[in-house]
Design an enzyme around this catalytic site. Structure first.
Site, short mmCIF file in Angstrom:
data_model
loop_
_atom_site.label_atom_id
_atom_site.label_comp_id
_atom_site.label_asym_id
_atom_site.label_seq_id
_atom_site.Cartn_x
_atom_site.Cartn_y
_atom_site.Cartn_z
N CYS A 106 48.71 88.13 63.57
CA CYS A 106 47.58 88.71 62.83
C CYS A 106 46.47 89.16 63.79
O CYS A 106 45.83 88.32 64.43
CB CYS A 106 47.07 87.67 61.84
SG CYS A 106 45.51 88.08 61.05
N CYS A 146 42.94 87.84 62.88
CA CYS A 146 42.84 86.40 63.17
C CYS A 146 42.44 86.17 64.62
O CYS A 146 41.69 85.25 64.93
CB CYS A 146 44.17 85.70 62.91
SG CYS A 146 44.74 85.78 61.21
#
Length: 166
Positions: free
Chosen positions: A90, A93
């Site tokens: 991600c 993230c």
């Protein structure tokens, strides 16, 4: 520079327990047999050279290992906990994680941060209804008191934590 290299080689030989094979070993040995060896700004005594101290560093951020670890360190925590559900793949993230760690560290232990990789702990992600990453939960006394999904800037994160701390 040479003094630092000499000192490093000598200390390495002390730690490993092997005598140094370098041409500087006899010089270092003689120098450190004197009560104090001071090449300019360095000061080393034999007793200091052999003492190794370790201290436990209490971190405000930790990775969750499994379900019981989550129960113990998050749900049963007396300190408010920010739970960061993330994934290695991600992109957002990878941006939010360091920001969140920085803001949590500024709180000086008033709040801690648990990191949960959703690929490793899908059961926790399902239990806490994580449908997208990054998802951040604010937990106090085992209950979810606030939640957000996506990236936030530092000011928004600080406001999020202040609301959690009270």
């Amino acid at each position: 520079m040479a003094q630092r290299l000499l000192l490093r080689r000598f200390l390495t030989s002390i730690i490993s327990g092997k005598p140094s094979q370098s041409r500087w070993a006899p010089v270092a040995s003689r120098a450190l047999q004197t009560p104090q060896y001071s090449p300019g700004y360095l000061t080393v005594t034999p007793s200091q050279a052999r003492s190794i101290y370790t201290t436990r560093v209490c971190s405000t951020t930790f990775n969750i290992q499994d379900g019981p670890d989550f129960q113990d360190r998050v749900v049963n925590s007396e300190t408010p906990v920010v739970v960061d559900f993330h994934a290695q793949w991600c992109g957002p993230c990878k941006i939010l994680g360091p920001r969140l760690e920085k803001v949590v560290a500024k709180q000086h232990g008033k709040v801690v941060m648990a990191k949960v990789d959703i690929d490793d702990h899908t059961d926790l992600a399902l239990e806490y209804e994580v449908s997208a990453v990054p998802t951040v939960l604010a937990m106090k006394n085992g209950d979810v008191v606030d939640k957000f999904v996506g990236i936030k800037d530092e000011d928004q994160l600080e406001a999020f934590l202040k609301k959690l701390i009270g």
